[in-house]
Design a protein around this motif. Sequence first.
Motif, PDB file in Angstrom:
ATOM      1  N   LEU A 105       6.972  76.395  17.098  1.00  0.00           N
ATOM      2  CA  LEU A 105       8.040  77.298  17.501  1.00  0.00           C
ATOM      3  C   LEU A 105       9.394  76.748  17.074  1.00  0.00           C
ATOM      4  O   LEU A 105       9.673  75.561  17.243  1.00  0.00           O
ATOM      5  CB  LEU A 105       8.006  77.471  19.021  1.00  0.00           C
ATOM      6  N   ALA A 106      10.232  77.624  16.512  1.00  0.00           N
ATOM      7  CA  ALA A 106      11.606  77.265  16.148  1.00  0.00           C
ATOM      8  C   ALA A 106      12.509  78.377  16.651  1.00  0.00           C
ATOM      9  O   ALA A 106      12.282  79.548  16.352  1.00  0.00           O
ATOM     10  CB  ALA A 106      11.736  77.123  14.631  1.00  0.00           C
ATOM     11  N   ASN A 107      13.503  78.022  17.434  1.00  0.00           N
ATOM     12  CA  ASN A 107      14.357  79.048  18.008  1.00  0.00           C
ATOM     13  C   ASN A 107      15.817  78.744  17.710  1.00  0.00           C
ATOM     14  O   ASN A 107      16.318  77.676  18.055  1.00  0.00           O
ATOM     15  CB  ASN A 107      14.125  79.157  19.514  1.00  0.00           C
ATOM     16  N   SER A 108      16.494  79.694  17.078  1.00  0.00           N
ATOM     17  CA  SER A 108      17.903  79.509  16.751  1.00  0.00           C
ATOM     18  C   SER A 108      18.798  79.659  17.980  1.00  0.00           C
ATOM     19  O   SER A 108      19.945  79.243  17.965  1.00  0.00           O
ATOM     20  CB  SER A 108      18.344  80.487  15.659  1.00  0.00           C
ATOM     21  N   ASP A 109      18.270  80.245  19.047  1.00  0.00           N
ATOM     22  CA  ASP A 109      19.000  80.375  20.311  1.00  0.00           C
ATOM     23  C   ASP A 109      18.203  79.661  21.396  1.00  0.00           C
ATOM     24  O   ASP A 109      17.249  80.216  21.927  1.00  0.00           O
ATOM     25  CB  ASP A 109      19.175  81.856  20.671  1.00  0.00           C
ATOM     26  N   PRO A 110      18.566  78.413  21.719  1.00  0.00           N
ATOM     27  CA  PRO A 110      17.796  77.636  22.697  1.00  0.00           C
ATOM     28  C   PRO A 110      17.611  78.347  24.042  1.00  0.00           C
ATOM     29  O   PRO A 110      16.629  78.106  24.737  1.00  0.00           O
ATOM     30  CB  PRO A 110      18.612  76.352  22.863  1.00  0.00           C
ATOM     31  N   ASP A 111      18.529  79.243  24.397  1.00  0.00           N
ATOM     32  CA  ASP A 111      18.395  79.968  25.657  1.00  0.00           C
ATOM     33  C   ASP A 111      17.221  80.951  25.639  1.00  0.00           C
ATOM     34  O   ASP A 111      16.765  81.395  26.687  1.00  0.00           O
ATOM     35  CB  ASP A 111      19.689  80.727  25.983  1.00  0.00           C
ATOM     36  N   LYS A 112      16.751  81.314  24.467  1.00  0.00           N
ATOM     37  CA  LYS A 112      15.629  82.257  24.338  1.00  0.00           C
ATOM     38  C   LYS A 112      14.289  81.544  24.166  1.00  0.00           C
ATOM     39  O   LYS A 112      13.242  82.171  24.136  1.00  0.00           O
ATOM     40  CB  LYS A 112      15.846  83.193  23.138  1.00  0.00           C
ATOM     41  N   GLN A 113      14.328  80.223  24.034  1.00  0.00           N
ATOM     42  CA  GLN A 113      13.107  79.475  23.755  1.00  0.00           C
ATOM     43  C   GLN A 113      12.047  79.661  24.843  1.00  0.00           C
ATOM     44  O   GLN A 113      10.864  79.807  24.530  1.00  0.00           O
ATOM     45  CB  GLN A 113      13.424  77.989  23.578  1.00  0.00           C
TER      46      GLN A 113
END
Length: 152
Positions: A105-113
């Motif tokens: 998993l890679a998320n550009s918005d850590p709040d959505k991780q």
Amino acid sequence: MLVIDEKNIRIGLKAHSRDDCIRRICAVMAENGYVGEDYADAVIVRENEYPTGLPTEGVTVAIPHSNKGRVFRTGAGVAVLDTPVGFYNMADHESLLMAEIVFVLANSDPDKQLDDLGTLMDCCSDAGALKEIRAAKTGLEIVEILKNFEPD
């Protein structure tokens, strides 16, 4: 929303170890513009401290990820391994699990991780879906299976 791009899926991936598996998937994701070259190292560092192996029913899974390293686009890489590799159990760091499917998993918005992890966890709690992923012949089949777990 979690993005599963067919270009980031590898079926029959040959990996010699957990780190090799992570590096191979991250290399594909980097090639496709999702993460930077440093992301694999960040994922491995996190995996050493916080293992992500899941003792799922029927098919063992791991979901390595990091909130460090460069992420350009949110998404997940998927590997259906030719031969399982060892990931330590998320709940018991002494227990080695032989993962057959690995989601990076890679998320550009850590709040959505956490939302994206939840979507993957929903899939991982469905033994039938995991068996379908393991049996899939194409990346598109895997994308279609995972669409069933997207929140409405």
